[in-house]
Design a protein around this motif. Structure first.
Motif, PDB file in Angstrom:
ATOM      1  N   THR A  33       0.858  -1.183   0.000  1.00 22.82           N
ATOM      2  CA  THR A  33       0.000   0.000   0.000  1.00 22.82           C
ATOM      3  C   THR A  33       0.900   1.240   0.000  1.00 22.82           C
ATOM      4  OG1 THR A  33      -0.053   0.154   2.406  1.00 22.82           O
ATOM      5  CG2 THR A  33      -1.770  -1.190   1.347  1.00 22.82           C
ATOM      6  N   SER A  54       3.797 -10.643   2.393  1.00 22.52           N
ATOM      7  CA  SER A  54       2.884 -10.620   3.530  1.00 22.52           C
ATOM      8  C   SER A  54       2.787 -12.017   4.104  1.00 22.52           C
ATOM      9  CB  SER A  54       1.502 -10.146   3.077  1.00 22.52           C
ATOM     10  OG  SER A  54       0.584 -10.236   4.141  1.00 22.52           O
ATOM     11  N   GLU A  57      -0.080 -11.428   9.663  1.00 17.84           N
ATOM     12  CA  GLU A  57      -0.454 -10.012   9.703  1.00 17.84           C
ATOM     13  C   GLU A  57       0.756  -9.096   9.647  1.00 17.84           C
ATOM     14  OE1 GLU A  57      -3.264  -9.187  12.783  1.00 17.84           O
ATOM     15  OE2 GLU A  57      -4.437 -10.942  12.284  1.00 17.84           O
ATOM     16  N   HIS A  58       1.875  -9.615   9.143  1.00 19.65           N
ATOM     17  CA  HIS A  58       3.087  -8.813   9.017  1.00 19.65           C
ATOM     18  C   HIS A  58       3.389  -8.550   7.547  1.00 19.65           C
ATOM     19  CE1 HIS A  58       3.696 -10.543  13.072  1.00 19.65           C
ATOM     20  NE2 HIS A  58       4.143  -9.331  13.308  1.00 19.65           N
ATOM     21  N   TYR A  59       3.900  -7.378   7.292  1.00 13.94           N
ATOM     22  CA  TYR A  59       4.345  -7.001   5.951  1.00 13.94           C
ATOM     23  C   TYR A  59       5.856  -6.852   6.027  1.00 13.94           C
ATOM     24  CZ  TYR A  59      -0.572  -6.331   5.319  1.00 13.94           C
ATOM     25  OH  TYR A  59      -1.919  -6.559   5.257  1.00 13.94           O
ATOM     26  N   ASP A  75       3.474  -3.672  10.714  1.00 14.91           N
ATOM     27  CA  ASP A  75       2.166  -4.260  11.008  1.00 14.91           C
ATOM     28  C   ASP A  75       1.132  -3.766  10.000  1.00 14.91           C
ATOM     29  OD1 ASP A  75       1.328  -1.699  11.791  1.00 14.91           O
ATOM     30  OD2 ASP A  75       1.329  -2.168  13.927  1.00 14.91           O
ATOM     31  N   GLU A  76      -0.122  -4.143  10.211  1.00 10.11           N
ATOM     32  CA  GLU A  76      -1.172  -3.784   9.256  1.00 10.11           C
ATOM     33  C   GLU A  76      -1.461  -2.287   9.203  1.00 10.11           C
ATOM     34  OE1 GLU A  76      -3.852  -5.311  12.775  1.00 10.11           O
ATOM     35  OE2 GLU A  76      -1.873  -5.818  12.016  1.00 10.11           O
ATOM     36  N   TYR A  77      -0.950  -1.530  10.179  1.00 11.06           N
ATOM     37  CA  TYR A  77      -1.121  -0.070  10.187  1.00 11.06           C
ATOM     38  C   TYR A  77       0.117   0.640   9.636  1.00 11.06           C
ATOM     39  CZ  TYR A  77      -4.804  -1.593  13.305  1.00 11.06           C
ATOM     40  OH  TYR A  77      -5.878  -2.253  13.847  1.00 11.06           O
TER      41      TYR A  77
END
Length: 146
Positions: A33, A54, A57-59, A75-77
């Protein structure tokens, strides 16, 4: 009847093999993103050859900086969680090496070392091997096995 059984067994084994191979070749590559790309760029402005994946829940961004291969977890944020990169033995503090040598892992073969930085800790991750068993040993800069 024997030919039928042999045929069924062959189909079953080929199916199991195909499923196992397919699972190993699973591709976790993603297009990040804009938020993830920005977070990486802000933290590592010199990063090149960036590839994202990915897992759960880790990028994870794999990239090169100053000729060294890094991995950075978000993280997802798009909040930074952790960074790791390989280091040479000459970069390991004596206290950390002494802890490794005197620990239960001291006789194991060290296959590689990474420096791992998290929000509240910096530690050395040793990839060790003994009699075919592989594992990791984490030792803090203060010489504590984690």
């Amino acid at each position: 009847m024997r030919k039928y059984f042999t045929g069924c067994l062959t189909v079953l084994l080929v199916s199991i093999f195909a499923i196992a191979c397919n699972d190993e070749e699973k591709d976790y590559t993603i297009t990040p993103t804009e938020k993830l790309s920005t977070a990486l760029q802000q933290r590592f402005p010199e990063a090149t050859n960036i590839q994202w994946e990915s897992i759960n829940e880790h990028y994870i961004a794999s990239f090169t900086q100053n000729g060294i291969a890094y991995k950075a977890w978000f993280d997802e944020y798009a909040l930074w969680y952790m960074t790791s990169y390989p280091i040479s033995y000459t970069e390991i503090p004596e206290l950390v090496m002494n802890t490794l040598s005197s620990s239960a892992y001291g006789n194991m073969v060290v296959k590689g070392v990474e420096l791992v930085e998290q929000i509240d800790i910096l530690y050395y991750r040793f990839n060790v091997s003994d009699s075919g068993a592989n594992g990791y040993v984490n030792i803090s800069g203060a010489g504590q096995v984690l």
